[in-house]
Design a protein around this motif. Structure first.
Motif, PDB file in Angstrom:
ATOM      1  N   THR A  49       0.767  -1.202  -0.052  1.00  0.00           N
ATOM      2  CA  THR A  49       0.000   0.114   0.021  1.00  0.00           C
ATOM      3  C   THR A  49       0.660   1.191   0.137  1.00  0.00           C
ATOM      4  OG1 THR A  49      -0.071  -0.051   2.568  1.00  0.00           O
ATOM      5  CG2 THR A  49      -1.757  -1.109   1.266  1.00  0.00           C
ATOM      6  N   HIS A  50       1.954   1.313   0.663  1.00  0.00           N
ATOM      7  CA  HIS A  50       2.915   2.334   0.683  1.00  0.00           C
ATOM      8  C   HIS A  50       4.315   1.887   1.346  1.00  0.00           C
ATOM      9  CE1 HIS A  50       1.077   2.630   4.756  1.00  0.00           C
ATOM     10  NE2 HIS A  50       1.863   3.436   4.978  1.00  0.00           N
ATOM     11  N   VAL A  51       5.113   2.922   1.248  1.00  0.00           N
ATOM     12  CA  VAL A  51       6.431   2.323   1.626  1.00  0.00           C
ATOM     13  C   VAL A  51       7.003   2.850   3.063  1.00  0.00           C
ATOM     14  CG1 VAL A  51       7.560   2.285  -0.696  1.00  0.00           C
ATOM     15  CG2 VAL A  51       7.569   4.517   0.733  1.00  0.00           C
ATOM     16  N   HIS A  52       6.193   3.261   3.978  1.00  0.00           N
ATOM     17  CA  HIS A  52       6.433   3.477   5.241  1.00  0.00           C
ATOM     18  C   HIS A  52       6.921   1.906   5.790  1.00  0.00           C
ATOM     19  CE1 HIS A  52       3.803   7.147   5.662  1.00  0.00           C
ATOM     20  NE2 HIS A  52       4.801   7.256   5.219  1.00  0.00           N
ATOM     21  N   GLY A  53       7.960   2.062   6.752  1.00  0.00           N
ATOM     22  CA  GLY A  53       8.729   0.723   7.247  1.00  0.00           C
ATOM     23  C   GLY A  53       7.595  -0.202   7.627  1.00  0.00           C
ATOM     24  N   ASP A  54       6.726   0.203   8.111  1.00  0.00           N
ATOM     25  CA  ASP A  54       5.773  -0.728   8.841  1.00  0.00           C
ATOM     26  C   ASP A  54       4.915  -1.472   8.066  1.00  0.00           C
ATOM     27  OD1 ASP A  54       4.651   1.924   9.231  1.00  0.00           O
ATOM     28  OD2 ASP A  54       3.085   1.256  10.186  1.00  0.00           O
ATOM     29  N   HIS A  55       4.972  -1.220   6.686  1.00  0.00           N
ATOM     30  CA  HIS A  55       4.073  -1.731   5.611  1.00  0.00           C
ATOM     31  C   HIS A  55       5.339  -2.413   4.579  1.00  0.00           C
ATOM     32  CE1 HIS A  55       0.224   0.159   6.878  1.00  0.00           C
ATOM     33  NE2 HIS A  55       1.160   0.877   7.612  1.00  0.00           N
ATOM     34  N   LEU A  56       6.237  -1.689   3.951  1.00  0.00           N
ATOM     35  CA  LEU A  56       7.282  -2.166   3.262  1.00  0.00           C
ATOM     36  C   LEU A  56       8.097  -3.292   3.838  1.00  0.00           C
ATOM     37  CD1 LEU A  56       8.926  -1.710   0.479  1.00  0.00           C
ATOM     38  CD2 LEU A  56      10.445  -0.453   1.965  1.00  0.00           C
ATOM     39  N   LEU A 109      -5.569   8.417   2.581  1.00  0.00           N
ATOM     40  CA  LEU A 109      -5.144   9.724   2.971  1.00  0.00           C
ATOM     41  C   LEU A 109      -4.133   9.508   3.848  1.00  0.00           C
ATOM     42  CD1 LEU A 109      -8.891  11.489   3.460  1.00  0.00           C
ATOM     43  CD2 LEU A 109      -7.406  11.385   1.154  1.00  0.00           C
ATOM     44  N   HIS A 110      -3.107   9.706   3.315  1.00  0.00           N
ATOM     45  CA  HIS A 110      -1.728   9.287   4.082  1.00  0.00           C
ATOM     46  C   HIS A 110      -0.510   9.668   3.544  1.00  0.00           C
ATOM     47  CE1 HIS A 110      -0.131   6.945   7.324  1.00  0.00           C
ATOM     48  NE2 HIS A 110       0.744   6.277   6.529  1.00  0.00           N
ATOM     49  N   GLY A 111       0.641   9.409   4.037  1.00  0.00           N
ATOM     50  CA  GLY A 111       1.885   9.879   3.121  1.00  0.00           C
ATOM     51  C   GLY A 111       2.288   8.746   2.541  1.00  0.00           C
ATOM     52  N   GLY A 142      -5.157   0.061   3.731  1.00  0.00           N
ATOM     53  CA  GLY A 142      -3.885   0.821   3.838  1.00  0.00           C
ATOM     54  C   GLY A 142      -3.808   1.609   5.251  1.00  0.00           C
ATOM     55  N   ASP A 143      -2.964   2.380   5.440  1.00  0.00           N
ATOM     56  CA  ASP A 143      -3.074   3.590   6.207  1.00  0.00           C
ATOM     57  C   ASP A 143      -3.859   4.513   5.508  1.00  0.00           C
ATOM     58  OD1 ASP A 143      -1.427   2.429   7.685  1.00  0.00           O
ATOM     59  OD2 ASP A 143       0.076   3.644   7.807  1.00  0.00           O
ATOM     60  N   THR A 144      -4.883   4.899   6.438  1.00  0.00           N
ATOM     61  CA  THR A 144      -5.773   6.030   5.754  1.00  0.00           C
ATOM     62  C   THR A 144      -6.739   6.880   6.812  1.00  0.00           C
ATOM     63  OG1 THR A 144      -7.379   6.771   3.945  1.00  0.00           O
ATOM     64  CG2 THR A 144      -7.758   4.755   5.016  1.00  0.00           C
TER      65      THR A 144
END
Ligand code: NI
Ligand code: MN
Length: 229
Positions: A49-56, A109-111, A142-144
């Motif tokens: 969903t995105h590359v923040h460490g807790d997802h990547l 809606l996130h970074g 995802g994170d949103t």
């Protein structure tokens, strides 16, 4: 039929018909996945969903070991290709048919940045997924934060399961996630992205009770737990 396994935080496995998809496989360093044996995990695709460490998380190692393509947004795909990873790039609003089923990217809606060699890399918009596998539709948000177009997501694809962050601080908290569950009209809601770290500590039973009071089924899964839907 579809088997859904919670690996802690926002990490899940979806399995049907001999195909296994990993979503946001944060395993190494995930306190909630510490007791799980994931060393021999075999997957066919990784959905990120995105590359923040807790997802990547373990995406690069897992995709590399399993020769599994990573499904992600275009910018993340360009980044992963520099690591030698095969990717399937998509973007928000786009759907694609795969041999196993269909994947559609939804807004979140996130970074979506990471720091590498002291530089901040901003890799486009983060996303969620609607995954069709085994005849079931699974929404991983995802994170949103909460957004009212979740109503549309629920209208466009009848959802069998919605995986929703509830941990607050970085994403929706319980109150907003209850509203999200209302918007999505999923058959079942499963909370994620909570209690992994102190800033996202919440009581998932409170979420379950509030969602249930709205007539929506909710399962709080323990890491390693599999449900069949
Ligand atoms: Ni994040
Ligand atoms: Mn996160």
């Amino acid at each position: 039929m579809l088997n859904l396994t919670f690996l802690g935080h926002s990490a899940f496995l979806l399995e049907a018909g001999g195909v296994t998809l990993a979503l946001d496989p944060f395993l190494t360093g995930n306190p909630l996945a510490a007791g799980l044996d994931t060393a021999g995990l075999r997957v066919n695709y990784v959905l990120l969903t995105h590359v923040h460490g807790d997802h990547l998380g373990d995406t690069i190692a897992l995709a590399s070991r399993c020769k599994a393509p990573v499904v992600c947004n275009f910018e993340v795909g360009c980044y992963l290709q520099t690591k030698g990873i095969e990717v399937v790039t998509m973007h928000i609003g786009g759907a694609k048919l795969f041999p196993f089923g269909r994947i559609k990217l939804t807004q979140a809606l996130h970074g979506n940045s990471l720091i590498e060699n002291g530089k901040v890399l901003s890799l486009g918009n983060p996303n969620g997924f609607v995954v069709n596998l085994g005849g079931k539709n699974v929404y991983h948000a995802g994170d949103t934060g909460l957004f009212s177009d979740m109503k549309l997501i629920g209208e466009l694809d009848r959802l069998d399961v919605a995986l929703l962050p509830i941990g607050d601080n970085y994403t929706m908290g319980i109150e907003d996630a209850v509203r999200a569950a209302d918007f999505l009209s999923a058959e079942l809601v499963v909370p994620m992205h909570y209690n992994t770290f102190p800033p996202i500590s919440v009581d998932a039973q409170v979420f379950r009770d509030k969602v249930s009071a709205h007539g929506i089924a909710c399962r709080v899964l323990v890491p390693g737990e599999t449900i069949s839907i």
